[in-house]
Design a protein around this motif. Structure first.
Motif, PDB file in Angstrom:
ATOM      1  N   PRO A   1       3.696 -55.720  35.813  1.00 16.13           N
ATOM      2  CA  PRO A   1       4.412 -55.029  34.735  1.00 16.13           C
ATOM      3  C   PRO A   1       5.903 -54.864  35.019  1.00 16.13           C
ATOM      4  N   LEU A   2       6.289 -54.696  36.284  1.00 15.65           N
ATOM      5  CA  LEU A   2       7.707 -54.564  36.602  1.00 15.65           C
ATOM      6  C   LEU A   2       8.456 -55.856  36.311  1.00 15.65           C
ATOM      7  N   LEU A   3       7.797 -56.991  36.544  1.00 13.18           N
ATOM      8  CA  LEU A   3       8.424 -58.277  36.234  1.00 13.18           C
ATOM      9  C   LEU A   3       8.566 -58.448  34.726  1.00 13.18           C
ATOM     10  N   ASP A   4       7.550 -57.994  33.975  1.00  8.12           N
ATOM     11  CA  ASP A   4       7.641 -58.038  32.511  1.00  8.12           C
ATOM     12  C   ASP A   4       8.809 -57.179  32.027  1.00  8.12           C
ATOM     13  N   ASP A   5       8.953 -55.984  32.625  1.00  8.32           N
ATOM     14  CA  ASP A   5      10.046 -55.087  32.238  1.00  8.32           C
ATOM     15  C   ASP A   5      11.403 -55.716  32.561  1.00  8.32           C
ATOM     16  N   LEU A   6      11.479 -56.354  33.736  1.00 12.82           N
ATOM     17  CA  LEU A   6      12.733 -56.983  34.160  1.00 12.82           C
ATOM     18  C   LEU A   6      13.103 -58.131  33.233  1.00 12.82           C
ATOM     19  N   GLU A   7      12.128 -58.938  32.882  1.00 11.31           N
ATOM     20  CA  GLU A   7      12.382 -60.057  31.979  1.00 11.31           C
ATOM     21  C   GLU A   7      12.856 -59.549  30.615  1.00 11.31           C
ATOM     22  N   ALA A   8      12.173 -58.548  30.073  1.00 12.74           N
ATOM     23  CA  ALA A   8      12.532 -58.013  28.764  1.00 12.74           C
ATOM     24  C   ALA A   8      13.935 -57.405  28.785  1.00 12.74           C
ATOM     25  N   ALA A   9      14.249 -56.675  29.842  1.00 15.99           N
ATOM     26  CA  ALA A   9      15.569 -56.047  29.934  1.00 15.99           C
ATOM     27  C   ALA A   9      16.671 -57.088  30.074  1.00 15.99           C
ATOM     28  N   THR A  10      16.396 -58.154  30.832  1.00 16.46           N
ATOM     29  CA  THR A  10      17.385 -59.225  31.005  1.00 16.46           C
ATOM     30  C   THR A  10      17.684 -59.908  29.682  1.00 16.46           C
ATOM     31  N   ILE A  11      16.637 -60.236  28.941  1.00 12.92           N
ATOM     32  CA  ILE A  11      16.811 -60.890  27.642  1.00 12.92           C
ATOM     33  C   ILE A  11      17.525 -59.962  26.665  1.00 12.92           C
ATOM     34  N   SER A  12      17.144 -58.692  26.673  1.00 11.82           N
ATOM     35  CA  SER A  12      17.768 -57.719  25.773  1.00 11.82           C
ATOM     36  C   SER A  12      19.256 -57.578  26.038  1.00 11.82           C
ATOM     37  N   ALA A  13      19.648 -57.731  27.301  1.00 10.69           N
ATOM     38  CA  ALA A  13      21.059 -57.600  27.673  1.00 10.69           C
ATOM     39  C   ALA A  13      21.836 -58.900  27.497  1.00 10.69           C
ATOM     40  N   GLY A  14      21.175 -59.937  27.002  1.00 12.41           N
ATOM     41  CA  GLY A  14      21.860 -61.206  26.770  1.00 12.41           C
ATOM     42  C   GLY A  14      21.782 -62.174  27.922  1.00 12.41           C
ATOM     43  N   GLY A  15      20.946 -61.863  28.926  1.00 18.28           N
ATOM     44  CA  GLY A  15      20.792 -62.749  30.067  1.00 18.28           C
ATOM     45  C   GLY A  15      19.853 -63.906  29.772  1.00 18.28           C
ATOM     46  N   GLU A  16      19.778 -64.820  30.723  1.00 18.02           N
ATOM     47  CA  GLU A  16      18.954 -66.013  30.564  1.00 18.02           C
ATOM     48  C   GLU A  16      17.788 -65.955  31.546  1.00 18.02           C
ATOM     49  N   VAL A  17      16.591 -66.303  31.079  1.00 14.72           N
ATOM     50  CA  VAL A  17      15.394 -66.314  31.911  1.00 14.72           C
ATOM     51  C   VAL A  17      14.869 -67.739  31.996  1.00 14.72           C
TER      52      VAL A  17
ATOM     53  N   GLU B   1      22.447 -61.785  35.195  1.00 19.00           N
ATOM     54  CA  GLU B   1      22.881 -62.668  34.111  1.00 19.00           C
ATOM     55  C   GLU B   1      21.911 -63.828  33.958  1.00 19.00           C
ATOM     56  N   LEU B   2      21.271 -64.180  35.076  1.00 16.03           N
ATOM     57  CA  LEU B   2      20.318 -65.287  35.082  1.00 16.03           C
ATOM     58  C   LEU B   2      19.131 -64.879  35.947  1.00 16.03           C
ATOM     59  N   LEU B   3      17.936 -64.978  35.409  1.00 13.79           N
ATOM     60  CA  LEU B   3      16.715 -64.604  36.113  1.00 13.79           C
ATOM     61  C   LEU B   3      15.852 -65.846  36.283  1.00 13.79           C
ATOM     62  N   LEU B   4      15.557 -66.205  37.538  1.00 15.88           N
ATOM     63  CA  LEU B   4      14.678 -67.328  37.840  1.00 15.88           C
ATOM     64  C   LEU B   4      13.321 -66.794  38.246  1.00 15.88           C
ATOM     65  N   MET B   5      12.258 -67.308  37.634  1.00 14.88           N
ATOM     66  CA  MET B   5      10.901 -66.877  37.950  1.00 14.88           C
ATOM     67  C   MET B   5      10.047 -68.091  38.273  1.00 14.88           C
ATOM     68  N   ALA B   6       9.177 -67.951  39.269  1.00 19.60           N
ATOM     69  CA  ALA B   6       8.268 -69.037  39.619  1.00 19.60           C
ATOM     70  C   ALA B   6       7.320 -69.317  38.459  1.00 19.60           C
ATOM     71  N   THR B   7       7.110 -70.594  38.184  1.00 23.00           N
ATOM     72  CA  THR B   7       6.215 -70.976  37.089  1.00 23.00           C
ATOM     73  C   THR B   7       4.819 -70.421  37.319  1.00 23.00           C
ATOM     74  N   VAL B   8       4.351 -70.518  38.564  1.00 25.34           N
ATOM     75  CA  VAL B   8       3.047 -69.955  38.934  1.00 25.34           C
ATOM     76  C   VAL B   8       3.307 -68.675  39.723  1.00 25.34           C
ATOM     77  N   ARG B   9       2.890 -67.542  39.180  1.00 23.16           N
ATOM     78  CA  ARG B   9       3.157 -66.241  39.799  1.00 23.16           C
ATOM     79  C   ARG B   9       2.100 -65.242  39.361  1.00 23.16           C
ATOM     80  N   ASP B  10       1.945 -64.197  40.166  1.00 22.84           N
ATOM     81  CA  ASP B  10       1.020 -63.136  39.799  1.00 22.84           C
ATOM     82  C   ASP B  10       1.668 -62.258  38.734  1.00 22.84           C
ATOM     83  N   PRO B  11       0.912 -61.857  37.727  1.00 26.57           N
ATOM     84  CA  PRO B  11       1.475 -60.967  36.696  1.00 26.57           C
ATOM     85  C   PRO B  11       1.800 -59.604  37.279  1.00 26.57           C
TER      86      PRO B  11
END
Length: 266
Positions: free
Chosen positions: A63-79, A51-61
């Protein structure tokens, strides 16, 4: 909903996430915390998104993190992006991973268990160590078990420590919680063999007559299973101890038995 940033420890959202390290707050909110990209990816692949995804401001890119972020937002979650020191405060780790998530707890009633869904189930009675529970969940995943049933006063399966120790298996395995009397009544209402490691009227665990669905039960780390619990089992088996130790770790015993059951009933 788009990504936003929080930089202050006193922010209400940060205080809420940090509170989930406490069992009292988890129970009140019905939410729990999970950390790490691998674990959160396992959750996503199992159909569970934060429901809520916290990500470090400075992080290594990644693709799995990009997928997770997109899926969270698509499902109505907060990043939310946060500094690494806030992640450390939230997770309680000096060197936190770059991502963590807040998940809704799910129903752990016995009624949610379909015993016919798998040939093996693991049962833990009064297990107190989150590392042992995490190991049992990983074992259950490894042997293709249906899940883990927690009897009596077990450690909270949604604690940060248990979730971390499960290496994602908390998301892939069914979980149920019950008192002994309720579990035994539920078990006897349908098919199911209850098996425990024991010294009481036990047979060797190798080649024992296991039958599906098989419920492999282990007890408390220091006390083991109560005698009346053991005597209620359909099958009691013993494992050889060739060294000075008189017993195995509870989670290790469950793993040994689970693999023997797997070899027998597949």
């Amino acid at each position: 909903m788009t990504r936003k940033s929080i930089t202050g420890f006193s922010n209400p959202t940060i205080k809420f996430v940090r509170s989930l390290r406490d069992k009292k707050h988890r129970r009140r909110e019905g939410r729990f915390l999970a950390e790490g990209l691998r674990l959160l990816t396992d959750a996503r692949e199992s159909g569970r998104l934060p429901e809520l995804l916290l990500m470090a401001t400075v992080r290594d890119p990644h693709p799995l993190l990009d997928d997770l972020e997109a899926a969270t937002i698509s499902a109505g979650g907060e990043v939310i992006e946060v500094p690494i020191d806030i992640l450390a405060k939230v997770t309680g780790k000096d060197n936190p991973q770059a991502v963590c998530g807040v998940y809704a707890e799910w129903d752990t009633a016995l009624a949610t268990i379909d015993r016919a869904a798998a040939p093996i189930w693991l049962v833990a009675q009064a297990m107190r160590d989150p590392g042992n529970l995490g190991t049992m969940l990983r074992t259950a995943d490894a042997v293709g078990a249906g899940g883990v049933i927690l009897i009596d006063d077990c450690v909270d399966p949604f604690s940060v420590e248990a979730v971390r120790a499960s290496m994602g298996a908390v998301f892939t395995q069914k979980l149920a919680q019950a008192r002994w009397a309720d579990f035994l009544a539920w078990l006897r209402a349908g098919e199911g063999q209850l098996v425990a490691a024991s010294l009481r009227e036990a047979v060797p665990y190798r080649g024992a007559a296991y039958a599906a669905p098989c419920f492999v039960m282990v007890g408390n780390e220091s006390r083991g299973l109560p005698e009346d619990y053991e005597m209620a089992c359909d099958l009691r088996v013993t494992m050889p101890m060739k060294g000075r130790a008189d017993s195995l770790n509870a989670a290790v015993a469950a793993a040994v038995l689970a693999y023997e059951v797997l070899a027998t009933i597949g």
